[in-house]
Design an enzyme around this catalytic site. Structure first.
Site, mmCIF file in Angstrom:
data_model
loop_
_atom_site.group_PDB
_atom_site.id
_atom_site.type_symbol
_atom_site.label_atom_id
_atom_site.label_comp_id
_atom_site.label_asym_id
_atom_site.label_seq_id
_atom_site.Cartn_x
_atom_site.Cartn_y
_atom_site.Cartn_z
ATOM 1 C CD GLU A 304 -2.936 -1.080 2.301
ATOM 2 O OE1 GLU A 304 -4.123 -1.371 2.061
ATOM 3 O OE2 GLU A 304 -2.547 -0.743 3.448
ATOM 4 C CG ASP A 378 -7.670 -5.451 4.722
ATOM 5 O OD1 ASP A 378 -7.207 -5.686 5.850
ATOM 6 O OD2 ASP A 378 -7.820 -4.304 4.275
ATOM 7 C CD GLU A 406 -9.850 -1.441 7.974
ATOM 8 O OE1 GLU A 406 -9.560 -0.930 6.877
ATOM 9 O OE2 GLU A 406 -9.050 -2.139 8.647
#
Length: 718
Positions: A304, A378, A406
């Site tokens: 990332e 993820d 998240e």
């Protein structure tokens, strides 16, 4: 009682009551035992305490016993100078116990290790002992938990040894006190005030972690800032390390791979460059001089946009081993994250970590652990276990779970994550045949690993109750318990936490345990049923966004994952598609490849299927999709109804707080159902199943929603 004394006693009781009500005390509420028979039994068994003195850790254990027993038994228990008196709680390290007791427990002592402890009855006494002071502290917390949950201590014999070495929290906290993917307020680390000001919250944080066996904390975000490695911040980190040390908690830092350039004035960060190697060696020596028990580094590299060894044509082995050499003389470790995926790799994102790391098995130094997320994408509401867990027998693999929610509704949704953790840990990799579970990979027993660990991305913030949602505390608690023992059941953990936090009344504990266990499945149903994944909106990851397909990198787009079209929906990862299933053992791959054996919970993770494909219940995939979304909404309504019945067992504030949050959760569950089904209907061209409530708003409405200030958004510098 004197009026003034009575007044201050009342104020003290009120403060204690308020701390219980606002959640600050977490699971460490020491309430008077209400069961009179049990209370009498406890009082008879613990008429005095003999406690070894010496280290700060032992003093903390003694203080905790004083605090806990005086509240639980509603009486002060005197400390005595001899362990020979009857009905005495004897607490101390093995070497400190008298010879008679040592002989009595000799067999148990022989297998004590890794800060484990033994609690056992000896004649008319109860013994809490360990080989280390920290083991004594762990034993103290465990014993108090037995009393809090109203377990019998008659003829007690409990030998506890942690099954993993490193049991750590990963804080995604930034130096400006923002928290990436944090939903419970700002960071608890007040960097500007450190080192001179030690907030009481740091001590309470350490105490809470020690109570569940967590022994490490990474203070800074994996998207690292090199400034934390400067002398100015090392001094601040030292202050925190000094607070945590008596509680057995080591501090770790994230190492930004480009730090030699950013703060070291070098022109390169090439791990094979001698000047770079020397810079990191000197930096490690500097840190260890200030913090002799510094744990080591956590590294996110070449992921990332983060810098890493591949920037210089080097490998993960080159980068990890270079850092490992710098901390090895100090008994430090490097935790190198396997969360990597590249916009330049056109293959399935789910395959990339395996492809990069498995060929390197056995090439990492002994003090390197590869930190692997539980699934190959993820932290989704549901993923199959990461294939790396069954493919690197020569390398210590460290589990990374996400405690912060998240992708599971932030801190407004009640989701009991230990059920997710248990599902992953119980999964069978077939690495050495049937029974090669992920838990055995993590605790090192499958391949006799010398170092083991588990990491949890923290959900802790500055909110008064630490985690935003009161039930978010259960995920912190449950993670710690599973890091200590990956074989614990989620039901046991839920029951424990409920008893510790709210009530021991069976009419409360039984239905609420059931609610917590089912809560994770409810979220999967109303967010990502039947193996769908990565459907959240852009950036903030708040709410549904299955229509997003305009982001610069294909694997950032939900459309990349669900692949809905006129023919059907789902990601083909079988040999006819990306062949991601080939990364699993043949037994697992065959199960996922075949429609007859693929669990329906993973159906669309591994298969692209027609809208009219018939599932095992005889209904079409399209109808089942709608029914699952509706089931999730119905389950939240059931959670609401169950919570209404809990009002008699808790305070009005406790009831109101969760009640309001459940209303938000129901509203958002309907949002997920309606927005997702309206979007998928544009491809299926089919009517909604009659059992599903019809949306009251249009797809255009849901696509127009924007949330620029949603909490936990990643800082722009990343």
């Amino acid at each position: 009682m004197h009026k003034k004394t009575a007044f201050f006693t009342t104020i003290l009781l009120l403060c204690v009551s308020l701390s219980f009500a606002n959640g600050y005390e977490l699971w460490l509420k020491y309430r008077k035992i209400q069961n009179k028979t049990l209370l009498t039994s406890y009082r008879n068994s613990i008429q005095s305490i003999y406690h070894e003195t010496g280290s700060e850790t032992l003093e903390i254990s003694k203080k905790e016993l004083t605090r806990g027993l005086s509240a639980l038994l509603d009486t002060a228990v005197p400390f005595v100078n001899s362990s020979s008196e009857a009905h005495t709680l004897v607490v101390g390290t093995i070497d400190h116990l008298d010879a008679e007791i040592q002989n009595q427990i000799e067999k148990s002592v022989l297998i004590l290790k890794k800060d484990g402890f033994l609690i056992t009855s000896h004649e008319n006494n109860i013994i809490i002992t360990a080989k280390s002071d920290l083991g004594v502290l762990y034993g103290t917390f465990y014993f108090l938990r037995q009393l809090q949950t109203q377990r019998s201590i008659e003829d007690i014999h409990q030998l506890e040894i942690p099954k993993t070495d490193i049991r750590i929290l990963n804080h995604w906290d930034n130096l400006d006190r923002s928290v990436e993917r944090g939903y419970a307020g700002a960071s608890i680390w007040k960097w500007h005030r450190l080192p001179g000001y030690i907030d009481q919250r740091y001590i309470d944080y350490a105490r809470a972690n020690a109570s569940i066996g967590i022994n490490g904390t990474v203070l800074t975000n994996v998207n690292a800032n090199a400034l934390v490695l400067t002398p100015h911040y090392i001094e601040k980190v030292k202050a925190l390390a000094d607070v945590f040390r008596p509680y057995g908690i080591k501090v770790y830092l994230t190492a930004r791979f480009s730090a030699p350039i950013e703060i070291g004035e070098l022109s390169t960060a090439d791990p094979l460059d001698p000047e770079v190697q020397q810079w990191w060696k000197d930096k490690a020596d500097e840190i260890y001089k200030a913090i002799p028990d510094f744990g080591g580094f956590l590294v996110k590299a070449n992921s990332e946009g983060q810098p890493g060894p591949q920037n210089y044509g080097r490998s993960h082995v080159d980068g990890a081993n270079m850092l490992a050499e710098t901390v090895a003389p100090h008994n430090g470790v490097v935790m190198w994250r396997a969360f990597v995926y590249s916009e330049h790799d056109a293959t399935d994102r789910a395959k990339q970590a395996y492809s990069e790391f498995v060929p390197m098995d056995g090439k990492f130094k002994d003090n390197v652990l590869i930190q692997v997320k539980n699934g190959p994408i993820d932290f989704q509401p549901r993923e199959p276990f990461h294939p790396m867990f069954g493919a690197m027998p020569k390398t210590p693999l460290m589990m990374e779970f996400q405690i912060t929610q998240e992708y599971l509704g932030f801190s407004t949704h009640l989701v009991f994550l230990p059920k997710l953790y248990e599902e992953v840990l119980d999964a069978d990799t077939y690495q050495h045949g049937k029974g090669s579970t992920v838990a055995k990979v993590i605790d090192g027993t499958l391949d006799d690993k010398k170092i083991t660990g588990m990491a949890g991305v923290a959900n802790i913030g500055s909110d008064i109750n630490w985690t935003g949602h009161p039930f978010g505390q259960a995920n912190w608690y449950g993670y710690g318990r599973l890091a200590w023992d990956p074989y614990l059941s989620s039901e046991k953990i839920a029951e424990e936490w409920l008893r510790l936090t709210y009530s021991n009344d069976e009419d409360f504990v039984t239905p609420m345990t059931d609610l917590m266990i089912k809560s994770r499945e409810a979220v999967v149903n109303y967010m990502t049923p039947l193996g769908l994944h990565h459907l959240m909106d852009t950036g903030h990851h708040y709410g549904p966004g299955p229509w997003v397909g305009n982001l610069s990198r294909p694997e950032w787009n939900p459309t990349y994952y669900h692949k809905a079209d006129a023919e059907g929906i789902g990601f083909d990862r079988t040999p006819t598609g990306s062949d991601a299933t080939s990364q699993y053992a043949s037994e697992v791959a065959t199960m996922f490849n075949e429609l007859e054996t693929c669990p329906e919970t993973y159906l669309l993770w591994f298969h692209h299927l027609s809208w009219d494909y018939k599932l095992k219940n005889g209904k079409t995939l399209w109808d089942n999709l709608g029914l699952k979304y509706q089931e999730g909404v119905d389950q939240v309504e059931g959670m609401q109804a169950a919570w209404q019945k809990m009002k008699p067992f808790i305070t009005s504030n406790q009831f109101k707080e969760v009640n309001m949050l459940l209303k938000i959760q129901l509203k958002e569950a309907k949002w997920w159902r309606d927005a997702s089904m309206l979007y998928f209907q544009t491809f299926s061209k089919r009517e909604f199943p009659k059992e599903m409530e019809k949306p009251t708003k249009t797809l255009d409405y849901y696509q127009s929603l924007k949330f620029p200030y949603a909490p936990g958004i990643r800082p722009q510098w990343d």
